[in-house]
Write an enzyme that holds these catalytic residues in place. Sequence first.
Site, PDB file in Angstrom:
ATOM      1  N   LYS A   1      20.622   4.270  11.990  1.00  9.05           N
ATOM      2  CA  LYS A   1      21.498   3.959  11.033  1.00  9.05           C
ATOM      3  C   LYS A   1      22.531   2.878  11.551  1.00  9.05           C
ATOM      4  CE  LYS A   1      25.848   5.798   9.209  1.00  9.05           C
ATOM      5  NZ  LYS A   1      26.850   6.876   8.737  1.00  9.05           N
TER       6      LYS A   1
ATOM      7  N   HIS B   1     -19.635   8.417  -7.931  1.00  9.98           N
ATOM      8  CA  HIS B   1     -18.241   8.540  -8.798  1.00  9.98           C
ATOM      9  C   HIS B   1     -17.729  10.256  -8.727  1.00  9.98           C
ATOM     10  CE1 HIS B   1     -18.598   4.740 -10.156  1.00  9.98           C
ATOM     11  NE2 HIS B   1     -19.803   4.946 -10.867  1.00  9.98           N
TER      12      HIS B   1
END
Length: 529
Positions: free
Chosen positions: A140, A281
């Site tokens: 922070k 696929h």
Amino acid sequence: MTDLAPLRRALLSVSDKTGLVDLARALADRGVELLSTGGSAKTLREAGLEVRDVAEVTGFPEMMDGRVKTLHPAVHGGLLALRDNDAHKDAMVEHHIGPIDLLVVNLYPFEETLARGAGYDEMVENIDIGGPAMIRAAAKNHAFVTTVVDVKDYLPLLAELDANDGQTTYAFRQTLAKIAYARTAAYDTAVSTWMAGAIGQDTPRRRSFAGTFKQVMRYGENSHQKAAFYTDGTGRPGVATAQQHQGKELSYNNINDTDAAFELVAEFDPADGPAVAIIKHANPCGVARGATLLEAYQNAFDCDRTSAFGGIVALNQPLDEATARAIVEIFTEVVIAPGASEAAKAVFATKKNLRLLTTDALPDVKAPITTYRQVAGGMLVQDKDTGFVGMDDLKVVTKKAPSDEQMADLLFAWKVAKHVKSNAIVYVKDKATVGVGAGQMSRLDSALIAAKKAERMAEAMGLPAPLTKGSAVASDAFFPFADGLMEAAAAGATCVIQPGGSMRDDEVIAAADEAGIAMVFTGMRHFRH
């Protein structure tokens, strides 16, 4: 706030001591005062470094088995104080709080403890409290404080200090703050996910997801889509944990298809013999068992030689030279196996674009796993389909019962159908797929397509009849009408496995009896969307 922040005092408190001494020595050589705790301080002193205990700074000893040591204003004030705020500076002077310019923390090994199957109490003791609190505080205050939570960032930190005369830039601190928050988020995700499972909560009010970056993709499914690959930390054998021996970097579609291939072939226990799956696929275009891997590959290849071109090959046993030579006869994108002989690797080395991946094991297809799929505005969460049926689970519903050979093919077809996009129809003969119909809106269309593919392959191979003649057929869900079943019978299927449960089951069973077909119900479906 200025862009450059000097680094005069550092707090180092780590569980993973990798690189700690080298980092601390490099910091000390740059005139940085070292603060530390417990085992980290001991490690540094044993290395001959001067280090000050946090307990000396706070005036309180570590207590409660180390649960309380850094949760103190002398620590958090040093991390959170704004250096350009007069009130903050006055408070630091009044309360004898020294600034901490660098925090180096990695957390208690919660994920590692979970991975080795620790019990509840041990898991609780490996939930870090002080570490995340310090990390969040330092991150922070990245306007002034540098936060390091990953060993990978030790060398970049030292390079940054060298480049800026012992200081760090705001951009560098921002980057590390972002990494820090991602780390605490992933850590909390691991804890909350574990606890939900430990207390049997299947649908927690809030659910978190986390991953660790592995690689950036050149693109996603299509060239205009950005993509990246992240690992989930479970260590499940597969494409995410495999070693790549050669070939280009895997693409997004490669990874997706390789995962589908390896999960499918893992359905077949290597103790029962070799098995090979060829995927295109994300759908199988050929799956087979054989007396050897080479035979299994050839049988899988013969199901749909056209679609196998440019496909993914997965094996349930280590790749050998003979199978490798057969695979390189056509263009193949990826081969994945639980190991490979040096001779097989040498064969593949002649095909520089062929990717070879090896793992230490096969994935456990019965292990419970949670899967996720994003939808607009939300996430679908479910258990992975680990459904399994054996001989004793099957119900014969026709006048004619399958023979032992037919039953073996039916169970083989059922395992494959689980991995075929719905609606799925799979024809199998002699433990090899001979026709696969996937992803159609109608089950009848899937049966037609699979049969047509088998006809084309018979013509190409010079066979007198399609291999679907005398085959077993699996349907991933019930036949809503008898037409799909009749299409399978017309293709030559002599026995059927399906879940049952249709309002028209009686009609379908009667049609099977009239055609002289044996049929069994599983009571379980395998939709795969």
